[in-house]
Design a protein around this motif. Structure first.
Motif, PDB file in Angstrom:
ATOM      1  N   MET A   1       0.861  -0.933   0.128  1.00 56.67           N
ATOM      2  CA  MET A   1       0.303  -0.039   0.269  1.00 56.67           C
ATOM      3  C   MET A   1       1.062   1.226  -0.344  1.00 56.67           C
ATOM      4  O   MET A   1       1.998   1.233   0.558  1.00 56.67           O
ATOM      5  CB  MET A   1      -1.071  -0.030   0.798  1.00 56.67           C
ATOM      6  CG  MET A   1      -2.131  -1.331   0.945  1.00 56.67           C
ATOM      7  SD  MET A   1      -2.954  -0.734   2.901  1.00 56.67           S
ATOM      8  CE  MET A   1      -2.274  -1.491   3.770  1.00 56.67           C
ATOM      9  N   PRO A   2      -0.023   2.153  -0.935  1.00 55.79           N
ATOM     10  CA  PRO A   2       0.810   3.411  -0.637  1.00 55.79           C
ATOM     11  C   PRO A   2       1.200   3.972   0.464  1.00 55.79           C
ATOM     12  O   PRO A   2      -0.072   4.041   0.890  1.00 55.79           O
ATOM     13  CB  PRO A   2       0.708   4.080  -1.845  1.00 55.79           C
ATOM     14  CG  PRO A   2      -0.554   4.154  -2.322  1.00 55.79           C
ATOM     15  CD  PRO A   2      -0.053   2.739  -1.472  1.00 55.79           C
ATOM     16  N   LEU A   3       2.455   4.959   1.218  1.00 53.94           N
ATOM     17  CA  LEU A   3       2.026   5.591   1.747  1.00 53.94           C
ATOM     18  C   LEU A   3       1.387   7.171   1.527  1.00 53.94           C
ATOM     19  O   LEU A   3       2.510   7.948   0.943  1.00 53.94           O
ATOM     20  CB  LEU A   3       3.529   6.262   2.335  1.00 53.94           C
ATOM     21  CG  LEU A   3       3.157   7.534   3.551  1.00 53.94           C
ATOM     22  CD1 LEU A   3       2.972   6.625   5.166  1.00 53.94           C
ATOM     23  CD2 LEU A   3       5.155   7.515   3.994  1.00 53.94           C
ATOM     24  N   LEU A   4      -0.242   7.347   2.189  1.00 58.01           N
ATOM     25  CA  LEU A   4      -0.280   8.561   1.022  1.00 58.01           C
ATOM     26  C   LEU A   4      -0.699   9.876   1.898  1.00 58.01           C
ATOM     27  O   LEU A   4      -1.030   9.725   3.605  1.00 58.01           O
ATOM     28  CB  LEU A   4      -2.141   8.109   0.370  1.00 58.01           C
ATOM     29  CG  LEU A   4      -2.070   7.242   0.250  1.00 58.01           C
ATOM     30  CD1 LEU A   4      -3.886   7.109  -0.128  1.00 58.01           C
ATOM     31  CD2 LEU A   4      -1.142   7.644  -1.513  1.00 58.01           C
TER      32      LEU A   4
ATOM     33  N   GLU B   1       0.288  11.487   7.421  1.00 51.09           N
ATOM     34  CA  GLU B   1       0.444  10.010   6.511  1.00 51.09           C
ATOM     35  C   GLU B   1       0.154   9.136   6.747  1.00 51.09           C
ATOM     36  O   GLU B   1      -0.064   8.995   8.263  1.00 51.09           O
ATOM     37  CB  GLU B   1       1.784  10.500   6.103  1.00 51.09           C
ATOM     38  CG  GLU B   1       2.445  11.771   5.070  1.00 51.09           C
ATOM     39  CD  GLU B   1       4.270  11.498   5.279  1.00 51.09           C
ATOM     40  OE1 GLU B   1       4.761  10.520   5.534  1.00 51.09           O
ATOM     41  OE2 GLU B   1       4.426  12.048   3.688  1.00 51.09           O
TER      42      GLU B   1
ATOM     43  N   LEU C   1      -0.367   4.452   5.746  1.00 50.94           N
ATOM     44  CA  LEU C   1      -0.414   3.733   4.454  1.00 50.94           C
ATOM     45  C   LEU C   1      -2.015   2.916   4.429  1.00 50.94           C
ATOM     46  O   LEU C   1      -2.514   2.091   5.234  1.00 50.94           O
ATOM     47  CB  LEU C   1       0.155   2.546   5.076  1.00 50.94           C
ATOM     48  CG  LEU C   1       1.729   2.966   5.084  1.00 50.94           C
ATOM     49  CD1 LEU C   1       3.135   1.519   5.806  1.00 50.94           C
ATOM     50  CD2 LEU C   1       2.320   2.300   3.190  1.00 50.94           C
TER      51      LEU C   1
ATOM     52  N   SER D   1      -4.713   2.694   1.669  1.00 52.75           N
ATOM     53  CA  SER D   1      -4.999   2.374  -0.242  1.00 52.75           C
ATOM     54  C   SER D   1      -5.720   3.692  -0.262  1.00 52.75           C
ATOM     55  O   SER D   1      -5.665   4.408   0.101  1.00 52.75           O
ATOM     56  CB  SER D   1      -6.440   1.089   0.027  1.00 52.75           C
ATOM     57  OG  SER D   1      -6.480  -0.389   0.888  1.00 52.75           O
ATOM     58  N   ALA D   2      -5.814   3.546  -2.315  1.00 55.56           N
ATOM     59  CA  ALA D   2      -5.638   4.422  -2.296  1.00 55.56           C
ATOM     60  C   ALA D   2      -7.415   4.732  -2.856  1.00 55.56           C
ATOM     61  O   ALA D   2      -7.463   6.344  -2.885  1.00 55.56           O
ATOM     62  CB  ALA D   2      -5.270   4.591  -4.272  1.00 55.56           C
TER      63      ALA D   2
ATOM     64  N   TYR E   1      -2.061  14.239  -3.043  1.00 56.72           N
ATOM     65  CA  TYR E   1      -0.847  13.504  -4.033  1.00 56.72           C
ATOM     66  C   TYR E   1       0.035  14.381  -4.786  1.00 56.72           C
ATOM     67  O   TYR E   1       0.214  14.906  -5.399  1.00 56.72           O
ATOM     68  CB  TYR E   1      -1.524  12.844  -4.512  1.00 56.72           C
ATOM     69  CG  TYR E   1      -0.865  11.684  -5.400  1.00 56.72           C
ATOM     70  CD1 TYR E   1      -0.367  10.364  -5.175  1.00 56.72           C
ATOM     71  CD2 TYR E   1      -1.121  11.602  -6.522  1.00 56.72           C
ATOM     72  CE1 TYR E   1       0.668   9.646  -5.741  1.00 56.72           C
ATOM     73  CE2 TYR E   1      -0.229  10.682  -7.646  1.00 56.72           C
ATOM     74  CZ  TYR E   1       0.724   9.696  -7.462  1.00 56.72           C
ATOM     75  OH  TYR E   1       1.390   8.952  -8.150  1.00 56.72           O
ATOM     76  N   GLN E   2       1.403  14.410  -4.179  1.00 62.22           N
ATOM     77  CA  GLN E   2       2.251  14.975  -5.337  1.00 62.22           C
ATOM     78  C   GLN E   2       2.310  16.890  -4.988  1.00 62.22           C
ATOM     79  O   GLN E   2       2.233  16.952  -6.985  1.00 62.22           O
ATOM     80  CB  GLN E   2       2.701  14.617  -6.873  1.00 62.22           C
ATOM     81  CG  GLN E   2       3.195  13.001  -7.072  1.00 62.22           C
ATOM     82  CD  GLN E   2       3.360  12.918  -8.278  1.00 62.22           C
ATOM     83  OE1 GLN E   2       2.891  13.254  -8.994  1.00 62.22           O
ATOM     84  NE2 GLN E   2       4.182  11.627  -8.021  1.00 62.22           N
TER      85      GLN E   2
END
Ligand code: ZN
Length: 70
Positions: A1-4, A16, A18, A20-21, A39-40
């Motif tokens: 899973m991404p760190l969002l 932040e 971890l 699911s998107a 996100y970015q």
């Protein structure tokens, strides 16, 4: 899973997680479910929308006043 990266729409706390998107964790500071995903450098507010928009664009990293970046 991404760190969002998320920002709380209620208290402005940035955190932040971890996860699911397609999921949004509640704010760890005030427990509000109204969090926006960053996100970015861009933030995506939830389906509830944001009533805190100031008319300005995304300021990158400080999106509490952003009504939604495209
Ligand atoms: Zn909060």
């Amino acid at each position: 899973m991404p760190l969002l990266k998320f920002i709380c729409e209620d208290c402005g706390h940035i955190f932040e997680e971890l996860t699911s998107a397609d999921k949004k964790p509640p704010c760890p500071k005030c427990a509000s479910p109204r969090v926006a995903r960053c996100y970015q450098g861009k933030c995506f507010f939830g389906a509830s929308g944001s009533s805190k928009g100031t008319g300005g664009g995304c300021s990158g990293g400080n999106c509490i006043g952003c009504s939604g970046c495209s």
